[in-house]
Design a protein around this motif. Structure first.
Motif, PDB file in Angstrom:
ATOM      1  N   THR A  91     -16.757  -2.647  -4.851  1.00  0.00           N
ATOM      2  CA  THR A  91     -16.815  -4.096  -5.002  1.00  0.00           C
ATOM      3  C   THR A  91     -16.069  -4.684  -3.819  1.00  0.00           C
ATOM      4  O   THR A  91     -14.894  -4.364  -3.609  1.00  0.00           O
ATOM      5  CB  THR A  91     -16.151  -4.549  -6.321  1.00  0.00           C
TER       6      THR A  91
ATOM      7  N   VAL B  60      -7.686  -0.325  -5.020  1.00  0.00           N
ATOM      8  CA  VAL B  60      -7.935  -1.478  -4.158  1.00  0.00           C
ATOM      9  C   VAL B  60      -7.414  -1.161  -2.766  1.00  0.00           C
ATOM     10  O   VAL B  60      -6.278  -0.726  -2.590  1.00  0.00           O
ATOM     11  CB  VAL B  60      -7.237  -2.746  -4.699  1.00  0.00           C
TER      12      VAL B  60
ATOM     13  N   HIS C 236     -14.506  -7.912  -2.019  1.00  0.00           N
ATOM     14  CA  HIS C 236     -14.003  -9.248  -2.355  1.00  0.00           C
ATOM     15  C   HIS C 236     -14.043 -10.159  -1.130  1.00  0.00           C
ATOM     16  O   HIS C 236     -14.005  -9.670   0.002  1.00  0.00           O
ATOM     17  CB  HIS C 236     -12.573  -9.139  -2.893  1.00  0.00           C
TER      18      HIS C 236
ATOM     19  N   ALA D 175      -6.811  -3.192   0.679  1.00  0.00           N
ATOM     20  CA  ALA D 175      -6.683  -4.611   1.002  1.00  0.00           C
ATOM     21  C   ALA D 175      -7.442  -5.066   2.243  1.00  0.00           C
ATOM     22  O   ALA D 175      -7.723  -6.237   2.378  1.00  0.00           O
ATOM     23  CB  ALA D 175      -5.209  -4.980   1.142  1.00  0.00           C
TER      24      ALA D 175
ATOM     25  N   ARG E 253      -8.052   0.639   4.635  1.00  0.00           N
ATOM     26  CA  ARG E 253      -9.201   1.539   4.592  1.00  0.00           C
ATOM     27  C   ARG E 253      -9.032   2.662   5.606  1.00  0.00           C
ATOM     28  O   ARG E 253      -9.315   3.824   5.313  1.00  0.00           O
ATOM     29  CB  ARG E 253     -10.505   0.777   4.822  1.00  0.00           C
TER      30      ARG E 253
ATOM     31  N   SER F 199     -10.843  -7.351   0.942  1.00  0.00           N
ATOM     32  CA  SER F 199     -10.412  -6.163   0.200  1.00  0.00           C
ATOM     33  C   SER F 199     -11.616  -5.568  -0.509  1.00  0.00           C
ATOM     34  O   SER F 199     -12.656  -6.210  -0.659  1.00  0.00           O
ATOM     35  CB  SER F 199      -9.322  -6.517  -0.810  1.00  0.00           C
ATOM     36  N   CYS F 200     -11.459  -4.314  -0.917  1.00  0.00           N
ATOM     37  CA  CYS F 200     -12.527  -3.698  -1.691  1.00  0.00           C
ATOM     38  C   CYS F 200     -11.907  -2.853  -2.800  1.00  0.00           C
ATOM     39  O   CYS F 200     -10.788  -2.371  -2.694  1.00  0.00           O
ATOM     40  CB  CYS F 200     -13.456  -2.860  -0.815  1.00  0.00           C
ATOM     41  N   LEU F 201     -12.650  -2.722  -3.872  1.00  0.00           N
ATOM     42  CA  LEU F 201     -12.252  -1.931  -5.025  1.00  0.00           C
ATOM     43  C   LEU F 201     -13.172  -0.724  -5.097  1.00  0.00           C
ATOM     44  O   LEU F 201     -14.392  -0.873  -5.160  1.00  0.00           O
ATOM     45  CB  LEU F 201     -12.376  -2.759  -6.308  1.00  0.00           C
TER      46      LEU F 201
ATOM     47  N   ARG G 127     -14.230   2.508  -7.315  1.00  0.00           N
ATOM     48  CA  ARG G 127     -14.141   3.026  -8.686  1.00  0.00           C
ATOM     49  C   ARG G 127     -14.991   4.280  -8.794  1.00  0.00           C
ATOM     50  O   ARG G 127     -16.132   4.297  -8.341  1.00  0.00           O
ATOM     51  CB  ARG G 127     -14.618   1.979  -9.689  1.00  0.00           C
TER      52      ARG G 127
ATOM     53  N   TRP H 299       0.839  -1.186   0.000  1.00  0.00           N
ATOM     54  CA  TRP H 299       0.000   0.000   0.000  1.00  0.00           C
ATOM     55  C   TRP H 299       0.876   1.239   0.000  1.00  0.00           C
ATOM     56  O   TRP H 299       1.775   1.374   0.821  1.00  0.00           O
ATOM     57  CB  TRP H 299      -0.882  -0.015   1.237  1.00  0.00           C
TER      58      TRP H 299
END
Length: 115
Positions: A48, A67, A50, A69, A74, A54-56, A58, A4
């Motif tokens: 999104t 992303v 996962h 993780a 976050r 993790s999250c994406l 956009r 990161w």
């Protein structure tokens, strides 16, 4: 994003500023909120989530995204946004977003004509 880095976050924020221009503050504030609660959502910021936690994030369909993780990333992302946009001037991201929106409304007549 592994490892990161703040550089990657700042590139993503720069892309938002460039791509979304006068509405960039909305995308940034919504990304801040989305990072706090990683729940799948659609809108200006699409999240999104996962299975690995993790999250994406956009900012529009043409965005490669960012992303985060897990919880620690976050939290670091949210803290980075608070430092970058609030600094010593605003007590919270909400206060920052409100000020940005008020500035936008003040500029509407000369940006878009009318009044």
């Amino acid at each position: 994003m592994s490892p990161w880095t703040l550089d990657e976050v700042d590139r993503w924020l720069g892309w938002i500023h460039q791509r979304h221009n006068e509405f960039d503050y909305r995308y940034i504030y919504l990304a801040y909120l989305a990072a706090g609660v990683p729940v799948a959502r659609q809108g200006e910021i699409t999240v999104t989530v996962h299975p690995d936690g993790s999250c994406l994030l956009r900012a529009g369909a043409d965005d490669r995204g960012l992303v985060l993780a897990g919880d620690q990333e976050r939290e670091r992302f949210a803290e980075h946004l608070r430092r970058r946009y609030c600094g010593d001037r605003y007590p919270s991201m909400r206060a920052w977003e409100t000020a940005q929106h008020e500035d936008f409304l003040d500029e509407v007549p000369w940006r878009f004509g009318g009044r």
